[in-house]
Write a protein that holds these residues in place. Structure first.
Motif, PDB file in Angstrom:
ATOM      1  N   SER A  77      27.174  85.018  58.170  1.00 50.52           N
ATOM      2  CA  SER A  77      28.455  84.484  58.614  1.00 50.52           C
ATOM      3  C   SER A  77      28.340  82.999  58.942  1.00 50.52           C
ATOM      4  O   SER A  77      29.182  82.185  58.546  1.00 50.52           O
ATOM      5  CB  SER A  77      28.942  85.268  59.841  1.00 50.52           C
ATOM      6  OG  SER A  77      30.213  84.833  60.239  1.00 50.52           O
ATOM      7  N   ILE A  78      27.276  82.636  59.640  1.00 46.09           N
ATOM      8  CA  ILE A  78      27.039  81.231  59.993  1.00 46.09           C
ATOM      9  C   ILE A  78      26.790  80.405  58.735  1.00 46.09           C
ATOM     10  O   ILE A  78      27.346  79.313  58.581  1.00 46.09           O
ATOM     11  CB  ILE A  78      25.866  81.118  60.988  1.00 46.09           C
ATOM     12  CG1 ILE A  78      26.244  81.776  62.323  1.00 46.09           C
ATOM     13  CG2 ILE A  78      25.441  79.671  61.184  1.00 46.09           C
ATOM     14  CD1 ILE A  78      25.071  82.075  63.233  1.00 46.09           C
ATOM     15  N   GLN A  79      25.984  80.926  57.826  1.00 47.19           N
ATOM     16  CA  GLN A  79      25.718  80.215  56.566  1.00 47.19           C
ATOM     17  C   GLN A  79      27.007  79.984  55.787  1.00 47.19           C
ATOM     18  O   GLN A  79      27.234  78.887  55.269  1.00 47.19           O
ATOM     19  CB  GLN A  79      24.737  81.004  55.697  1.00 47.19           C
ATOM     20  CG  GLN A  79      23.316  80.950  56.170  1.00 47.19           C
ATOM     21  CD  GLN A  79      22.389  81.839  55.338  1.00 47.19           C
ATOM     22  OE1 GLN A  79      22.794  82.853  54.793  1.00 47.19           O
ATOM     23  NE2 GLN A  79      21.140  81.449  55.254  1.00 47.19           N
ATOM     24  N   ASN A  80      27.850  81.014  55.704  1.00 47.59           N
ATOM     25  CA  ASN A  80      29.117  80.872  54.985  1.00 47.59           C
ATOM     26  C   ASN A  80      29.983  79.780  55.606  1.00 47.59           C
ATOM     27  O   ASN A  80      30.576  78.962  54.892  1.00 47.59           O
ATOM     28  CB  ASN A  80      29.883  82.196  54.963  1.00 47.59           C
ATOM     29  CG  ASN A  80      29.270  83.212  54.049  1.00 47.59           C
ATOM     30  OD1 ASN A  80      28.466  82.894  53.177  1.00 47.59           O
ATOM     31  ND2 ASN A  80      29.638  84.462  54.236  1.00 47.59           N
ATOM     32  N   SER A  81      30.050  79.784  56.925  1.00 48.74           N
ATOM     33  CA  SER A  81      30.869  78.775  57.604  1.00 48.74           C
ATOM     34  C   SER A  81      30.324  77.371  57.364  1.00 48.74           C
ATOM     35  O   SER A  81      31.087  76.441  57.082  1.00 48.74           O
ATOM     36  CB  SER A  81      30.917  79.053  59.109  1.00 48.74           C
ATOM     37  OG  SER A  81      31.623  80.230  59.384  1.00 48.74           O
ATOM     38  N   ILE A  82      29.016  77.219  57.464  1.00 45.07           N
ATOM     39  CA  ILE A  82      28.420  75.897  57.250  1.00 45.07           C
ATOM     40  C   ILE A  82      28.650  75.434  55.812  1.00 45.07           C
ATOM     41  O   ILE A  82      28.990  74.268  55.578  1.00 45.07           O
ATOM     42  CB  ILE A  82      26.923  75.898  57.620  1.00 45.07           C
ATOM     43  CG1 ILE A  82      26.774  76.037  59.139  1.00 45.07           C
ATOM     44  CG2 ILE A  82      26.228  74.632  57.132  1.00 45.07           C
ATOM     45  CD1 ILE A  82      25.347  76.250  59.609  1.00 45.07           C
ATOM     46  N   CYS A  83      28.503  76.329  54.854  1.00 49.51           N
ATOM     47  CA  CYS A  83      28.735  75.966  53.443  1.00 49.51           C
ATOM     48  C   CYS A  83      30.194  75.599  53.208  1.00 49.51           C
ATOM     49  O   CYS A  83      30.486  74.606  52.534  1.00 49.51           O
ATOM     50  CB  CYS A  83      28.308  77.104  52.523  1.00 49.51           C
ATOM     51  SG  CYS A  83      26.525  77.315  52.430  1.00 49.51           S
ATOM     52  N   ASP A  86      30.818  72.236  54.755  1.00 48.58           N
ATOM     53  CA  ASP A  86      30.199  71.186  53.946  1.00 48.58           C
ATOM     54  C   ASP A  86      31.017  70.890  52.688  1.00 48.58           C
ATOM     55  O   ASP A  86      31.219  69.715  52.338  1.00 48.58           O
ATOM     56  CB  ASP A  86      28.771  71.575  53.571  1.00 48.58           C
ATOM     57  CG  ASP A  86      28.083  70.493  52.759  1.00 48.58           C
ATOM     58  OD1 ASP A  86      27.922  69.368  53.278  1.00 48.58           O
ATOM     59  OD2 ASP A  86      27.700  70.770  51.599  1.00 48.58           O
ATOM     60  N   LEU A  87      31.488  71.930  52.016  1.00 46.95           N
ATOM     61  CA  LEU A  87      32.307  71.724  50.814  1.00 46.95           C
ATOM     62  C   LEU A  87      33.572  70.937  51.135  1.00 46.95           C
ATOM     63  O   LEU A  87      33.952  70.023  50.413  1.00 46.95           O
ATOM     64  CB  LEU A  87      32.664  73.066  50.172  1.00 46.95           C
ATOM     65  CG  LEU A  87      31.528  73.791  49.467  1.00 46.95           C
ATOM     66  CD1 LEU A  87      31.963  75.204  49.071  1.00 46.95           C
ATOM     67  CD2 LEU A  87      31.074  73.009  48.236  1.00 46.95           C
ATOM     68  N   LYS A  88      34.241  71.307  52.226  1.00 53.34           N
ATOM     69  CA  LYS A  88      35.468  70.617  52.616  1.00 53.34           C
ATOM     70  C   LYS A  88      35.175  69.175  53.042  1.00 53.34           C
ATOM     71  O   LYS A  88      35.901  68.249  52.670  1.00 53.34           O
ATOM     72  CB  LYS A  88      36.167  71.374  53.751  1.00 53.34           C
ATOM     73  CG  LYS A  88      37.461  70.761  54.193  1.00 53.34           C
ATOM     74  CD  LYS A  88      38.508  70.794  53.083  1.00 53.34           C
ATOM     75  CE  LYS A  88      39.857  70.327  53.590  1.00 53.34           C
ATOM     76  NZ  LYS A  88      40.904  70.466  52.581  1.00 53.34           N
ATOM     77  N   LEU A  89      34.105  68.983  53.789  1.00 48.41           N
ATOM     78  CA  LEU A  89      33.737  67.639  54.231  1.00 48.41           C
ATOM     79  C   LEU A  89      33.433  66.752  53.026  1.00 48.41           C
ATOM     80  O   LEU A  89      33.882  65.600  52.964  1.00 48.41           O
ATOM     81  CB  LEU A  89      32.543  67.707  55.177  1.00 48.41           C
ATOM     82  CG  LEU A  89      32.175  66.439  55.918  1.00 48.41           C
ATOM     83  CD1 LEU A  89      33.338  65.951  56.779  1.00 48.41           C
ATOM     84  CD2 LEU A  89      30.953  66.694  56.798  1.00 48.41           C
ATOM     85  N   THR A  90      32.706  67.285  52.059  1.00 43.87           N
ATOM     86  CA  THR A  90      32.395  66.548  50.834  1.00 43.87           C
ATOM     87  C   THR A  90      33.666  66.180  50.092  1.00 43.87           C
ATOM     88  O   THR A  90      33.845  65.059  49.631  1.00 43.87           O
ATOM     89  CB  THR A  90      31.452  67.378  49.922  1.00 43.87           C
ATOM     90  OG1 THR A  90      30.248  67.626  50.637  1.00 43.87           O
ATOM     91  CG2 THR A  90      31.161  66.655  48.634  1.00 43.87           C
ATOM     92  N   GLU A  91      34.579  67.138  49.996  1.00 43.18           N
ATOM     93  CA  GLU A  91      35.877  66.896  49.336  1.00 43.18           C
ATOM     94  C   GLU A  91      36.645  65.779  50.030  1.00 43.18           C
ATOM     95  O   GLU A  91      37.186  64.869  49.375  1.00 43.18           O
ATOM     96  CB  GLU A  91      36.708  68.183  49.343  1.00 43.18           C
ATOM     97  CG  GLU A  91      38.098  68.041  48.759  1.00 43.18           C
ATOM     98  CD  GLU A  91      38.923  69.317  48.962  1.00 43.18           C
ATOM     99  OE1 GLU A  91      40.106  69.181  49.309  1.00 43.18           O
ATOM    100  OE2 GLU A  91      38.373  70.413  48.761  1.00 43.18           O
TER     101      GLU A  91
END
Length: 98
Positions: A77-83, A86-91
């Motif tokens: 769950s934590i990994q999914n949230s971090i990923c 990260d994807l949104k931040l990169t976008e």
């Protein structure tokens, strides 16, 4: 701060195993909530993973398998949230929105 952590670890080491496990589970639950909140603040579609393994661990007579399964659910769950974060931040960075 390091001294306080060492004191905490000395205290933790003296606890019974079941108490240590509850502390670990509670800290991971808190981290899962925090990383989910980070996603929500960036309007990322993200949910904390909830399933039977987390219900099993809430009982007093859980097994070591129950504990291990709950750990992997919370870690994922934590990994999914971090990923997702990260994807949104990169976008946002690529679009010059930050």
């Amino acid at each position: 701060m390091e001294e306080n952590f060492e004191q905490y670890m000395d205290y933790y080491k003296k606890l019974p195993l079941k108490t240590k496990q509850k502390i670990v589970i509670n800290q991971l639950k808190m981290l899962a909530q925090m990383t989910n909140k980070m996603c929500k603040e960036l309007e990322v579609d993200n949910e904390i993973i909830m399933n039977q393994e987390l219900l099993d661990i809430s009982k007093d007579n859980y097994t070591e398998d129950d504990y291990s399964e709950a750990l992997i659910v919370l870690i994922n769950s934590i990994q999914n949230s971090i990923c997702d974060f990260d994807l949104k931040l990169t976008e946002l960075l690529e679009n010059g929105e930050l």
